[in-house]
Design a protein around this motif. Structure first.
Motif, short mmCIF file in Angstrom:
data_model
loop_
_atom_site.label_atom_id
_atom_site.label_comp_id
_atom_site.label_asym_id
_atom_site.label_seq_id
_atom_site.Cartn_x
_atom_site.Cartn_y
_atom_site.Cartn_z
N ARG A 5 -25.37 -2.73 13.48
CA ARG A 5 -25.52 -1.32 13.16
C ARG A 5 -26.66 -0.77 13.99
N SER A 6 -26.53 0.48 14.42
CA SER A 6 -27.57 1.11 15.21
C SER A 6 -28.05 2.36 14.49
N ASP A 7 -29.30 2.70 14.70
CA ASP A 7 -29.89 3.84 14.01
C ASP A 7 -30.78 4.58 14.99
N SER A 8 -30.36 5.78 15.42
CA SER A 8 -31.14 6.57 16.37
C SER A 8 -31.61 7.84 15.67
N PRO A 9 -32.88 7.89 15.25
CA PRO A 9 -33.37 9.04 14.50
C PRO A 9 -33.73 10.20 15.40
N LEU A 10 -33.74 11.40 14.81
CA LEU A 10 -34.31 12.54 15.51
C LEU A 10 -35.82 12.37 15.55
N LEU A 11 -36.45 13.00 16.53
CA LEU A 11 -37.89 12.83 16.71
C LEU A 11 -38.67 13.17 15.45
N PHE A 12 -38.27 14.27 14.76
CA PHE A 12 -39.03 14.69 13.58
C PHE A 12 -38.75 13.82 12.37
N ASP A 13 -37.80 12.88 12.47
CA ASP A 13 -37.52 11.97 11.37
C ASP A 13 -38.40 10.73 11.40
N ILE A 14 -39.13 10.51 12.51
CA ILE A 14 -39.96 9.32 12.65
C ILE A 14 -41.29 9.54 11.95
N PRO A 15 -41.65 8.70 10.97
CA PRO A 15 -42.92 8.89 10.27
C PRO A 15 -44.11 8.64 11.20
N LEU A 16 -45.28 9.20 10.81
CA LEU A 16 -46.47 9.00 11.61
C LEU A 16 -46.91 7.54 11.60
N LYS A 17 -46.66 6.85 10.51
CA LYS A 17 -46.99 5.44 10.37
C LYS A 17 -45.78 4.71 9.81
N PRO A 18 -45.59 3.45 10.19
CA PRO A 18 -44.46 2.69 9.63
C PRO A 18 -44.62 2.51 8.13
N ASP A 19 -43.49 2.43 7.44
CA ASP A 19 -43.52 2.20 6.00
C ASP A 19 -42.53 1.10 5.64
N PHE A 20 -42.32 0.89 4.36
CA PHE A 20 -41.48 -0.21 3.87
C PHE A 20 -40.18 0.31 3.26
N SER A 21 -39.80 1.55 3.62
CA SER A 21 -38.67 2.19 2.96
C SER A 21 -37.33 1.51 3.28
N VAL A 31 -29.98 -7.17 -0.83
CA VAL A 31 -30.03 -7.84 0.47
C VAL A 31 -31.49 -8.17 0.76
N TRP A 32 -31.86 -9.39 0.53
CA TRP A 32 -33.25 -9.84 0.68
C TRP A 32 -33.25 -11.35 0.88
N PRO A 33 -34.10 -11.91 1.71
CA PRO A 33 -35.22 -11.32 2.44
C PRO A 33 -34.79 -10.50 3.66
N VAL A 34 -35.69 -9.60 4.06
CA VAL A 34 -35.52 -8.78 5.25
C VAL A 34 -36.60 -9.17 6.25
N ALA A 35 -36.19 -9.43 7.48
CA ALA A 35 -37.14 -9.76 8.55
C ALA A 35 -37.17 -8.64 9.57
N PRO A 58 -43.55 -8.13 -0.21
CA PRO A 58 -43.63 -6.74 -0.69
C PRO A 58 -44.87 -6.46 -1.55
N ASP A 59 -45.43 -7.50 -2.13
CA ASP A 59 -46.61 -7.33 -2.99
C ASP A 59 -47.93 -7.55 -2.24
N ALA A 60 -47.83 -7.84 -0.95
CA ALA A 60 -49.06 -8.09 -0.17
C ALA A 60 -48.88 -7.61 1.26
N GLY A 85 -51.78 -14.75 7.27
CA GLY A 85 -52.24 -15.26 5.99
C GLY A 85 -51.46 -14.76 4.79
N SER A 86 -50.69 -13.67 4.94
CA SER A 86 -50.04 -13.07 3.77
C SER A 86 -48.52 -13.02 3.84
N ALA A 87 -47.94 -13.11 5.01
CA ALA A 87 -46.48 -12.99 5.14
C ALA A 87 -45.76 -14.17 4.50
N ILE A 88 -44.55 -13.90 4.04
CA ILE A 88 -43.72 -14.97 3.48
C ILE A 88 -43.35 -15.96 4.57
N SER A 89 -43.01 -15.45 5.75
CA SER A 89 -42.67 -16.33 6.87
C SER A 89 -42.87 -15.59 8.18
#
Length: 217
Positions: A5-21, A31-35, A58-60, A85-89
């Motif tokens: 699957r491909s996902d090409s966002p519009l410029l204004f759809d890109i957040p200022l900082k990455p998130d976990f959404s 569908v988990w785990p996600v890498a 997700p908790d760290a 030090g905190s990632a699952i893998s």
């Protein structure tokens, strides 16, 4: 079998900082785990392309995750240690200059990402890949995210791990071949690098002979 699957966002759809959404939505549908996976070193004249894959807890989730190119060296090193030090893998892999010359940098980058995902101690059910391409040969679903290192914290974490790892590898090359200054430019096309090449010639196995200016010569 990987489902692309491909996902090409519009410029204004890109957040200022990455998130976990994206990861959170995937987890919600079971569908988990996600890498997240990303590479470092597509553009240099020397050295391998290095990829990392990261499954965040997700908790760290570490503070300060961002596209590695938008971070200072000190910030990358600090966040890198937190990720480790905190990632699952965490998985890391590379494809050397000789293999890059035998195929091309795009294929080598995708192969490095595939290997990094395969190196994870916990197999993911979804892989988020930075860019427009999904690494071929994944054993799970894949989703390409354009500017993913600025949108997904998992991809941002992978970009940091890949960048720090590759910079350290090239710094070590600098101790072995001090005339080229690898510790200063990580193999990129700088005046210091060109001065070393012009004086001593390219290094077999380390310089990418399919890249300009070597290919032209």
């Amino acid at each position: 079998m990987a489902r692309p699957r491909s996902d090409s966002p519009l410029l204004f759809d890109i957040p200022l900082k990455p998130d976990f959404s994206v990861e959170r939505r995937s987890r919600k549908r079971g569908v988990w785990p996600v890498a997240g996976t990303d590479e470092a070193g597509r553009g240099p004249l020397a050295g391998p392309v290095v990829a990392a894959a990261v499954i965040l807890d997700p908790d760290a989730i570490p503070d300060g995750l961002d596209d590695s190119k938008r971070m200072t060296l000190e910030a990358r090193e600090r966040v890198y240690l937190t990720i480790i030090g905190s990632a699952i893998s965490v998985g890391v892999a590379s494809v050397c200059a000789v293999s890059i010359d035998r195929s091309d940098i795009r294929k080598a980058s995708l192969e490095a990402m595939r290997r990094a995902v395969a190196a994870l101690s916990l197999p993911p059910l979804l892989v988020l890949a930075d860019g427009r391409d999904i690494p071929p040969g994944l054993a799970c679903e894949g989703q390409a995210l354009v500017k993913g290192d600025q949108r997904s914290q998992s991809i941002a974490a992978a970009s940091i791990v890949a960048k720090v790892t590759r910079d350290r590898m090239l710094a070590h090359c600098g101790t072995i071949h001090p005339a080229y200054g690898f510790e200063r430019h990580a193999g990129y096309a700088t005046e210091v690098h060109f001065a070393g090449i012009n004086t001593h010639g390219p290094l077999p196995g380390l310089h990418r002979m399919s890249f300009s200016p070597f290919k032209a010569a």
